[in-house]
Design an enzyme around this catalytic site. Structure first.
Site, PDB file in Angstrom:
ATOM      1  CB  SER A 230       2.512   0.749   0.123  1.00 35.75           C
ATOM      2  OG  SER A 230       2.910   0.134   1.321  1.00 35.75           O
ATOM      3  CG  HIS A 372      -1.565  -2.177   1.789  1.00 32.31           C
ATOM      4  ND1 HIS A 372      -1.536  -0.887   2.259  1.00 32.31           N
ATOM      5  CD2 HIS A 372      -0.319  -2.416   1.289  1.00 32.31           C
ATOM      6  CE1 HIS A 372      -0.345  -0.365   2.060  1.00 32.31           C
ATOM      7  NE2 HIS A 372       0.422  -1.274   1.468  1.00 32.31           N
TER       8      HIS A 372
END
Length: 390
Positions: A230, A372
């Site tokens: 990320s 994610h």
């Protein structure tokens, strides 16, 4: 009543401008900046021209417009072994906890590195180093907490060393306190519109950990793999672009201003990232809010800066925010830089199916099923890429 109406209109306008697109049919037409054409309009036809002219140009464009300068000067650096356990992981590894202390202008910053080295290594070991942007428990050196985010045992059993440091040592991930770290050593950066901010500070920290690896006899400094997830994946890209000592770059679910093309305007956009995280990128980047097409760069050019070294980019099927298609397309567009070195991309014409990884140099990719996250599945494929190089 009139002030209330004005406020409501402002909220509506902001909401509309920050609405995210998840429909491929609504991706606007776009033209990417040319990777192999200099700012003077000259075609780049060989690696010499790439390395001496175009690559430095692109690096400066990213510094000026996106990530900020990356200062390289400091007065001194010290490495202190704070803790060592030669029988960690039931005797399979040696744990080292190292403080990397960097000094400049009578101030210092300390980067705390946790590292395991396989005990059965016959020579200095390659090492995966994670830029940890999540809770410190994910990289627990005591191994009371074990996480797929940093599956240290898996990496050790594969024959590699594994290390991690936390972003908060360099720049707290907070718009009000991010300057309370390495930026205290470089206060001039805060005053500059093209100055380093948090993402740059984390990348700077990765390079200082790299400095340490060059001084640890148990580590092969020619085989350091920098990993980030990320926002950490944005930092791993910038670290590898700036510091060519990193042998491999892994960017996991890094999305906007990571590995995904900005001009696609799919998922997270520049306006949203600059509004939610104004401390990540330099002030100049805010000029491109809702104005992606005016950027002199796009993310395929950042990936190209890593050539000829291998890069592994990933996505997750439920993480449209990070634009899996835009990430794959950025990799495809970067292949021309690798071709200058006689290296051919093995990526297919179209994005692979979910859970159909392509862990092959120079440009590796997979789109994992799920959310994610950074998982043991991801790490297993990163290890496959590195093993294929040996």
């Amino acid at each position: 009543m009139k002030p209330l109406l004005t406020a409501l209109l402002l909220i509506i306008c902001l909401t509309n401008s920050m609405a995210q697109n998840y429909d491929e049919a609504k991706v606007p037409p776009y033209v990417l900046p040319e990777l192999l054409k200099t700012t003077a309009g000259k075609e780049v036809k060989n690696k010499k021209m790439w390395e001496e002219v175009r690559r430095p140009e692109i690096l400066r464009l990213f510094e000026e417009n996106v990530y900020g300068q990356l200062p390289k000067d400091y007065d001194s650096i010290r490495y202190t072994l704070k803790n060592e356990d030669k029988a960690a992981m039931n005797g399979r590894a040696t744990l080292k906890e190292v403080a990397v202390q960097v000094y400049r202008n009578r101030k210092s910053v300390q980067i705390n590195v946790a590292m395991f080295v396989p005990n059965d290594a016959k020579k200095p070991a390659p090492v995966f180093v994670l830029i940890n942007n999540r809770g410190k428990e994910n990289t627990d050196p005591a191994r009371k907490t074990k996480s797929g985010f940093w599956p240290a045992e898996m990496v050790i059993d594969s024959g590699y060393a594994v290390a991690a440091f936390h972003v908060s040592d360099l720049a707290p991930d907070n718009k009000d306190t991010f300057m309370n770290g390495v930026l205290q050593l470089y206060p001039d950066q805060l005053a500059a519109d093209n100055g380093m901010r948090a993402i740059g500070a984390w990348a700077w920290g990765a390079s200082r950990v790299m400095d340490y690896f060059e001084n640890d006899k148990d580590i092969d400094p020619k085989n350091v793999i920098v990993v980030g997830h990320s926002r950490g994946g944005k930092a791993s890209l910038w670290a590898a672009a700036q510091d060519q000592r990193f042998a491999v770059c892994v960017t996991n679910c890094s999305g906007n201003t990571g590995a995904a093309l900005a001009r696609r305007q799919f998922g997270e956009r520049i306006t949203r990232i600059n509004t939610s995280f104004p401390h990540w990128f330099n002030n100049n980047y805010k000029k491109f809010n809702d104005n992606e097409n005016e950027l002199p760069v796009d993310q395929h050019m950042l990936i190209a800066l890593i050539a000829p070294r291998p890069l592994y980019a990933t996505n997750a099927s439920k993480d449209l925010w990070a634009d899996p298609t835009g990430t794959f397309l950025a990799l495809k567009k970067a292949k021309d830089a690798y071709a200058l070195y006689g290296i051919t991309s093995k990526l297919p014409a179209n994005p692979p199916a979910v859970n159909a990884p392509i862990p092959a140099a120079p440009l590796a990719y997979h789109n994992r099923e799920g959310e994610h996250d950074l998982t043991a599945y991801d790490w297993g494929n990163f290890i496959r890429l590195v093993k294929s190089r040996r």
